[in-house]
Design a protein around this motif. Structure first.
Motif, PDB file in Angstrom:
ATOM      1  N   GLU A  58       0.830  -1.080  -0.102  1.00  0.00           N
ATOM      2  CA  GLU A  58       0.013   0.034   0.042  1.00  0.00           C
ATOM      3  C   GLU A  58       0.919   1.444   0.027  1.00  0.00           C
ATOM      4  OE1 GLU A  58      -3.737  -0.072   2.284  1.00  0.00           O
ATOM      5  OE2 GLU A  58      -2.826  -1.275   3.539  1.00  0.00           O
ATOM      6  N   GLY A  59       1.991   1.220   0.990  1.00  0.00           N
ATOM      7  CA  GLY A  59       2.734   2.361   0.843  1.00  0.00           C
ATOM      8  C   GLY A  59       3.418   2.567  -0.272  1.00  0.00           C
ATOM      9  N   TYR A  60       3.967   1.428  -1.036  1.00  0.00           N
ATOM     10  CA  TYR A  60       4.473   1.613  -2.195  1.00  0.00           C
ATOM     11  C   TYR A  60       3.443   2.259  -3.305  1.00  0.00           C
ATOM     12  CZ  TYR A  60       6.841  -0.136  -6.437  1.00  0.00           C
ATOM     13  OH  TYR A  60       7.420  -0.220  -7.686  1.00  0.00           O
ATOM     14  N   ALA A  61       2.467   1.722  -3.319  1.00  0.00           N
ATOM     15  CA  ALA A  61       1.358   2.384  -4.171  1.00  0.00           C
ATOM     16  C   ALA A  61       1.045   3.858  -3.875  1.00  0.00           C
ATOM     17  CB  ALA A  61       0.087   1.231  -4.271  1.00  0.00           C
ATOM     18  N   ARG A  62       0.757   4.171  -2.632  1.00  0.00           N
ATOM     19  CA  ARG A  62       0.361   5.365  -2.454  1.00  0.00           C
ATOM     20  C   ARG A  62       1.314   6.504  -2.696  1.00  0.00           C
ATOM     21  NH1 ARG A  62      -3.599   5.027   1.778  1.00  0.00           N
ATOM     22  NH2 ARG A  62      -3.475   7.161   2.322  1.00  0.00           N
ATOM     23  N   VAL A  63       2.783   6.162  -2.506  1.00  0.00           N
ATOM     24  CA  VAL A  63       3.663   7.216  -3.128  1.00  0.00           C
ATOM     25  C   VAL A  63       4.035   7.286  -4.502  1.00  0.00           C
ATOM     26  CG1 VAL A  63       5.950   5.926  -2.966  1.00  0.00           C
ATOM     27  CG2 VAL A  63       5.762   8.271  -2.042  1.00  0.00           C
ATOM     28  N   SER A  64       3.913   6.166  -5.249  1.00  0.00           N
ATOM     29  CA  SER A  64       4.266   6.043  -6.547  1.00  0.00           C
ATOM     30  C   SER A  64       3.074   6.182  -7.679  1.00  0.00           C
ATOM     31  CB  SER A  64       5.186   4.804  -6.857  1.00  0.00           C
ATOM     32  OG  SER A  64       4.186   3.603  -6.698  1.00  0.00           O
ATOM     33  N   GLY A  65       1.810   5.786  -7.181  1.00  0.00           N
ATOM     34  CA  GLY A  65       0.887   5.638  -8.225  1.00  0.00           C
ATOM     35  C   GLY A  65       0.818   4.431  -8.986  1.00  0.00           C
ATOM     36  N   LYS A  66       1.693   3.368  -8.591  1.00  0.00           N
ATOM     37  CA  LYS A  66       1.983   2.277  -9.237  1.00  0.00           C
ATOM     38  C   LYS A  66       1.421   1.098  -8.383  1.00  0.00           C
ATOM     39  CE  LYS A  66       6.381   2.465  -9.924  1.00  0.00           C
ATOM     40  NZ  LYS A  66       7.881   2.458 -10.532  1.00  0.00           N
ATOM     41  N   VAL A  67       0.848   0.040  -8.885  1.00  0.00           N
ATOM     42  CA  VAL A  67       0.558  -0.971  -8.310  1.00  0.00           C
ATOM     43  C   VAL A  67       1.259  -1.650  -7.385  1.00  0.00           C
ATOM     44  CG1 VAL A  67      -0.598  -3.279  -8.406  1.00  0.00           C
ATOM     45  CG2 VAL A  67      -1.317  -1.463 -10.149  1.00  0.00           C
ATOM     46  N   GLY A  68       1.286  -2.044  -6.098  1.00  0.00           N
ATOM     47  CA  GLY A  68       1.915  -2.672  -5.041  1.00  0.00           C
ATOM     48  C   GLY A  68       1.473  -3.995  -5.152  1.00  0.00           C
ATOM     49  N   ILE A 107      -5.821  -6.009   2.939  1.00  0.00           N
ATOM     50  CA  ILE A 107      -6.665  -5.894   1.943  1.00  0.00           C
ATOM     51  C   ILE A 107      -7.902  -4.951   2.139  1.00  0.00           C
ATOM     52  CG2 ILE A 107      -8.101  -7.429   0.544  1.00  0.00           C
ATOM     53  CD1 ILE A 107      -6.198  -9.512   0.867  1.00  0.00           C
ATOM     54  N   ALA A 108      -8.512  -5.128   3.428  1.00  0.00           N
ATOM     55  CA  ALA A 108      -9.532  -4.290   3.864  1.00  0.00           C
ATOM     56  C   ALA A 108      -9.140  -2.805   3.722  1.00  0.00           C
ATOM     57  CB  ALA A 108      -9.867  -4.569   5.194  1.00  0.00           C
ATOM     58  N   ASP A 109      -7.860  -2.537   4.260  1.00  0.00           N
ATOM     59  CA  ASP A 109      -7.569  -1.340   4.359  1.00  0.00           C
ATOM     60  C   ASP A 109      -7.216  -0.450   2.886  1.00  0.00           C
ATOM     61  OD1 ASP A 109      -5.828   0.625   6.576  1.00  0.00           O
ATOM     62  OD2 ASP A 109      -5.223   0.890   4.535  1.00  0.00           O
ATOM     63  N   ALA A 110      -6.699  -1.343   2.115  1.00  0.00           N
ATOM     64  CA  ALA A 110      -6.641  -0.722   0.536  1.00  0.00           C
ATOM     65  C   ALA A 110      -7.919  -0.821  -0.232  1.00  0.00           C
ATOM     66  CB  ALA A 110      -5.747  -1.988  -0.192  1.00  0.00           C
ATOM     67  N   MET A 111      -9.110  -1.515   0.317  1.00  0.00           N
ATOM     68  CA  MET A 111     -10.383  -1.380  -0.248  1.00  0.00           C
ATOM     69  C   MET A 111     -10.986  -0.119   0.324  1.00  0.00           C
ATOM     70  SD  MET A 111     -12.483  -3.088  -2.157  1.00  0.00           S
ATOM     71  CE  MET A 111     -14.074  -3.107  -2.717  1.00  0.00           C
ATOM     72  N   ILE A 112     -10.990   0.162   1.421  1.00  0.00           N
ATOM     73  CA  ILE A 112     -11.597   1.439   1.857  1.00  0.00           C
ATOM     74  C   ILE A 112     -11.038   2.771   1.449  1.00  0.00           C
ATOM     75  CG2 ILE A 112     -10.827   1.354   4.401  1.00  0.00           C
ATOM     76  CD1 ILE A 112     -13.835   1.938   5.068  1.00  0.00           C
ATOM     77  N   ASP A 113      -9.408   2.579   1.195  1.00  0.00           N
ATOM     78  CA  ASP A 113      -8.806   3.904   0.877  1.00  0.00           C
ATOM     79  C   ASP A 113      -8.268   3.719  -0.772  1.00  0.00           C
ATOM     80  OD1 ASP A 113      -8.872   4.892   3.298  1.00  0.00           O
ATOM     81  OD2 ASP A 113      -7.083   4.645   4.091  1.00  0.00           O
ATOM     82  N   SER A 114      -9.002   3.090  -1.494  1.00  0.00           N
ATOM     83  CA  SER A 114      -8.912   2.982  -2.893  1.00  0.00           C
ATOM     84  C   SER A 114      -7.519   2.886  -3.342  1.00  0.00           C
ATOM     85  CB  SER A 114      -9.623   4.062  -3.458  1.00  0.00           C
ATOM     86  OG  SER A 114     -10.769   4.304  -3.124  1.00  0.00           O
ATOM     87  N   THR A 115      -6.889   1.937  -2.558  1.00  0.00           N
ATOM     88  CA  THR A 115      -5.487   1.715  -3.012  1.00  0.00           C
ATOM     89  C   THR A 115      -5.102   0.538  -3.830  1.00  0.00           C
ATOM     90  OG1 THR A 115      -4.772   2.676  -0.700  1.00  0.00           O
ATOM     91  CG2 THR A 115      -2.847   1.578  -1.952  1.00  0.00           C
ATOM     92  N   PRO A 116      -4.314   0.608  -4.951  1.00  0.00           N
ATOM     93  CA  PRO A 116      -3.969  -0.555  -5.853  1.00  0.00           C
ATOM     94  C   PRO A 116      -3.020  -1.361  -5.458  1.00  0.00           C
ATOM     95  CG  PRO A 116      -3.097   1.403  -6.841  1.00  0.00           C
ATOM     96  CD  PRO A 116      -3.922   1.918  -5.629  1.00  0.00           C
ATOM     97  N   ILE A 117      -3.421  -2.445  -4.980  1.00  0.00           N
ATOM     98  CA  ILE A 117      -2.334  -3.571  -4.634  1.00  0.00           C
ATOM     99  C   ILE A 117      -3.214  -5.066  -5.307  1.00  0.00           C
ATOM    100  CG2 ILE A 117      -1.680  -2.423  -2.409  1.00  0.00           C
ATOM    101  CD1 ILE A 117      -3.017  -4.774  -1.046  1.00  0.00           C
ATOM    102  N   VAL A 118      -2.035  -5.717  -5.622  1.00  0.00           N
ATOM    103  CA  VAL A 118      -2.415  -7.102  -5.911  1.00  0.00           C
ATOM    104  C   VAL A 118      -1.658  -8.033  -4.996  1.00  0.00           C
ATOM    105  CG1 VAL A 118      -2.102  -9.137  -7.755  1.00  0.00           C
ATOM    106  CG2 VAL A 118      -2.473  -6.675  -8.394  1.00  0.00           C
TER     107      VAL A 118
END
Ligand SMILES: Cc1ncc(C[n+]2csc(CCOP(=O)(O)OP(=O)(O)O)c2C)c(N)n1
Ligand SMILES: [Mg+2]
Lengths: 565, 183
Positions: A62-72, A89-100
């Motif tokens: 998530e931190g990677y995605a949030r700072v870079s705009g890329k998928v973590g 996963i729940a955190d990324a869902m509610i804060d709209s963070t792209p992770i796989v």
């Protein structure tokens, strides 16, 4: 010529590389071993960061995605490895963070049999992920990965789960790269209705007291410039949500501060005085609106969003402009007229002054007494400058660092907003150091939250990840203590907490550290932290029973914030 | 706002696990599903769900949007009873001796336009297709006559009265936009 046959695990490596992945956060285990074995030969292209707990892998992604705009990306084993990622996963869902999240799974013949380390990961994650999919055959790998990345980062971003059955990891097939930019059942960006733009423009053009609410949607759409052009053309003041704090420079004359429960007085009060309210990429969370029955009842409301399900979910709006704000903001800007709202903008000042006198002065410039969280945050922000990214944990440390940090660049705040996940900050900061190595990653932690992810000091040690940890130690679960003081008769039920010697802990991990107790040592301590290459732990002993103010009590009204408690 | 009976019609890709995702949206909001019917639609590979719930319109709108947000859901819409043709089917298992001894029972069955589809010495089966109310009142009458051994009714199936087929339009529009983008 027959094509080369490769295993599903090897296909995963190539598919990730095909997606441009360079960094993974993970932890091995039985059901993902074939993948880790393949990874061994790809470590030149795919930098795998071994975390110390799978929850941290998800937060780091998530931190990677949030700072870079890329998928973590994170990679974990089945069963407990997979369930450990759930909070992330729940955190990324509610804060709209792209992770796989890629998790091992038992082989398909064992599915449903309560096999060793089998959990129904797809079943568990369906309600908390944007998409979750089980890969049962090796030949499905390229398509599954392509879809996962497309879904995670398109439209309103979110977490995607790939549940990778072990037989599919070892079976072979003829690999060919796959790209996906279309799924017929999925509309990432809804069409923009021209009449909605016209109506919105008309409302804005006739507004006397327009006010904009800026959310993370602007970050996700990379629409900071478009936002400024829009606001400046019609001279519209704005407030930002916690996640939208760095969408407009703190010092901009139209930025009136943070919305919400612990936001600034001006933007909260003015929400209930404006005549046209323009919400941009924000979702009227209850921590922003307080009591809906008394929220902005006087205003005409315009809502720009990419997600149709957000329209009229909490607040009924007069006009909804669907679409990506990167496009809709310039369209709207073209249709609005130049305007000046000096008097309206000036009317924020009395609230700013009141807040300054009653709250800010004592928090940022206390003359004596113990150190305050706000003054530490401001001092770090001033010393680190524009390169700083604020990463926070959850609690008083979060609210006060978010309030008093100053933002001048995009993507300068990473915090767990919707879920409020303690333990998020440290791993998210680790992820951020890999997401953008040019920036100074400042992780503000509470003593409670640091201990929820303290094992990640091991990851920091091993990776020499340059996380600047600022531990705001108040010897309390401070946020909860404050609520106990305000709403539970000062009955401090299990909020005082005994702390370890953090200097010794840092030393054990080989992380340079310093404890600051006195005001005079603060700036020196910060200098030392910033001048030290690599990680640093700066522990600051702050006031034990400090409070976050102002505050709209839960269910309270936005224009009735408490200035003291 | 008052609660009404709404019929939701949802189309999704034919993939395992979608039903779960759809019902979870109702569960989260504590909405009880009154009836549910799942079947293949007239479009290959597309499944159709017909769901009835009692709710306020506001809530129904939110639920529909949250269902439509699921990646594999193509479309979700809601309707009131006047916007659709709908039907249910019910089967009544009656004791054959009672049926033979009391001629009034077959009169009732005929009055309701139901048909007897199976007769053996032990039991007979009556089939009735129609509206919920009729099905219920036929049940009540048969029950009062003391001859019902078993009773089962289906969920509602519904077809819209509108002259446009929205899923077809949606799919055509999606394909067209995709082709345009790739040009
Ligand atoms: C995982 C998790 N557990 C519990 C909470 C509830 N909670 C919110 S803030 C807080 C106190 C945090 O204490 P600390 O980390 O010391 O931060 P402080 O508020 O003192 O700055 C707690 C327990 C939470 N948000 N997340
Ligand atoms: Mg604390």
């Amino acid at each position: 010529m027959t094509k080369e046959k490769i295993t599903g695990a090897e296909a995963l490596m190539r598919s990730l590389e095909h997606q441009g992945v360079t960094t993974l956060f993970g932890y091995p285990g039985g059901s993902i071993m074939p993948v880790f074995d393949a990874l061994f030969d790809h470590s030149a292209q795919l930098n795998h960061i071994l975390v110390r707990h799978e929850q941290a892998a998800a937060h780091a992604a998530e931190g990677y995605a949030r700072v870079s705009g890329k998928v973590g990306v994170c990679l974990v084993t089945s069963g407990p490895g997979a369930t450990n990622t759930i909070t992330g996963i729940a955190d990324a869902m509610i804060d709209s963070t792209p992770i796989v999240v890629i998790a091992g799974q038992v082989g398909t013949p064992f599915l449903g049999s309560d096999a060793f380390q089998e959990v129904d990961l797809v079943g568990i994650t369906q309600p908390i992920s944007k998409w979750s999919y089980q890969i049962r055959r090796a030949e499905d790998v390229p398509m599954a990965v392509a879809k996962a990345f497309y879904i995670a980062q398109s439209g309103r971003p979110g977490p995607v789960v790939l549940d990778f059955a072990k037989n599919a990891q070892v079976e072979s097939f003829e690999y060919e790269p796959v790209d996906v930019d279309f799924i017929r059942s999925y509309v990432p960006v809804p069409d923009t209705d021209m009449t909605s733009l016209e109506e919105a423009a008309k409302m804005i053009n006739s507004a006397k007291r327009p006010f904009a609410l800026v959310g993370q949607g602007v970050t996700l759409g990379n629409a900071q410039k478009e936002l400024l052009t829009f606001l400046e053309k019609a001279d519209i003041p704005c407030g930002t949500t916690l996640l939208g704090l760095s969408d407009i420079p703190t010092s901009h004359r139209l930025n009136k501060g943070m919305l919400g429960m612990h936001g600034n007085l001006g933007p909260n009060v003015k929400t209930n005085e404006c005549d046209v309210l323009i919400a941009i990429g924000m979702r009227f969370d209850d921590r922003v609106t307080g009591n809906l029955a008394t929220y902005a009842r006087q205003a005409k409301i315009i809502h720009l969003d990419i997600d149709p399900a957000e329209i009229n979910k909490n607040v009924k709006v007069d006009v909804a402009v669907m679409g990506d704000c990167k496009q809709t903001l310039p369209q709207l800007t073209d249709m609005i007229t130049f305007a000046h709202h000096e008097e309206w903008i000036a009317s924020f000042r009395e609230h700013e002054q009141l807040e300054y006198e009653r709250v800010i002065k004592n928090e940022v410039y206390p003359a004596d007494g113990p150190l305050k969280m706000g003054e530490v945050a401001r001092a770090v922000s001033d010393a680190a400058g524009d390169k700083a990214v604020l990463v926070t944990d959850v609690g008083q440390n979060q609210m006060l660092s978010a309030r008093y940090f100053r933002y001048n660049r995009n993507r300068s705040i990473i915090t767990s907003g919707g879920l409020g996940t303690m333990g998020f900050g440290l791993p998210a900061a680790i992820g951020a150091t890999f997401g953008d190595s040019e920036r100074i990653i400042c992780a503000f932690m509470g003593d409670g939250g640091l201990q929820m992810s303290i094992q990640e000091l091991g990851t920091i040690m091993e990776q020499k990840a340059p996380v600047k940890i600022i531990l705001l130690n108040n010897n309390y679960l401070g946020n909860v203590r404050q609520w106990q003081a305000m709403f539970f008769n000062r009955r401090y039920s299990f909020t005082p907490m005994m702390n370890p010697d953090y200097m010794k802990i840092a030393e054990a991990y080989g992380i340079p550290s310093r404890l600051v107790v006195k005001r005079e040592e603060l700036s020196q301590g910060i200098e030392q932290m910033l001048n030290t290459d690599g990680p640093f732990l700066l522990e600051v002993a702050v006031i034990e029973e400090g409070n976050v103010l102002p505050m709209t009590p839960p269910g309270g009204t936005v224009n009735e914030m408490l200035l003291e408690c | 706002m008052e609660k009404k009976l709404y019929t939701l019609i949802v189309y999704s890709e034919n993939i395992a696990g979608i039903l779960n995702q759809i019902t979870a949206v109702f569960t989260r909001r504590q909405i009880n599903i009154e009836s549910l019917n799942v079947s293949a639609s007239s479009i290959e590979g597309v499944h159709k769900y017909t769901i009835t719930i009692w709710a306020e319109e506001d809530t129904v709108i939110k639920v529909v949007k949250q269902i439509e947000k699921k990646i594999e859901v193509l479309q979700a819409h809601y309707f009131t009873d006047d916007e659709i043709f709908y039907h249910e089917i019910a089967l009544y298992k009656l004791a054959t001796p009672e049926l033979e001894n009391n001629s009034y029972i077959s009169k009732v069955v005929r009055r309701y336009g139901a048909s007897i589809v199976e007769v053996n010495p032990v039991y007979s089966i009556v089939k009735k297709a129609g509206m919920s109310d009729e099905i219920s009142s036929l049940y009540d009458e048969l029950q009062a006559l003391g001859c019902v051994l078993q009773f089962v009714r289906s969920g509602r199936v519904a077809i819209t009265k509108s002259c446009v087929e929205r899923v077809n339009e949606y799919l055509a529009d999606r394909e067209m936009k995709h082709l345009q983008k790739n040009k």
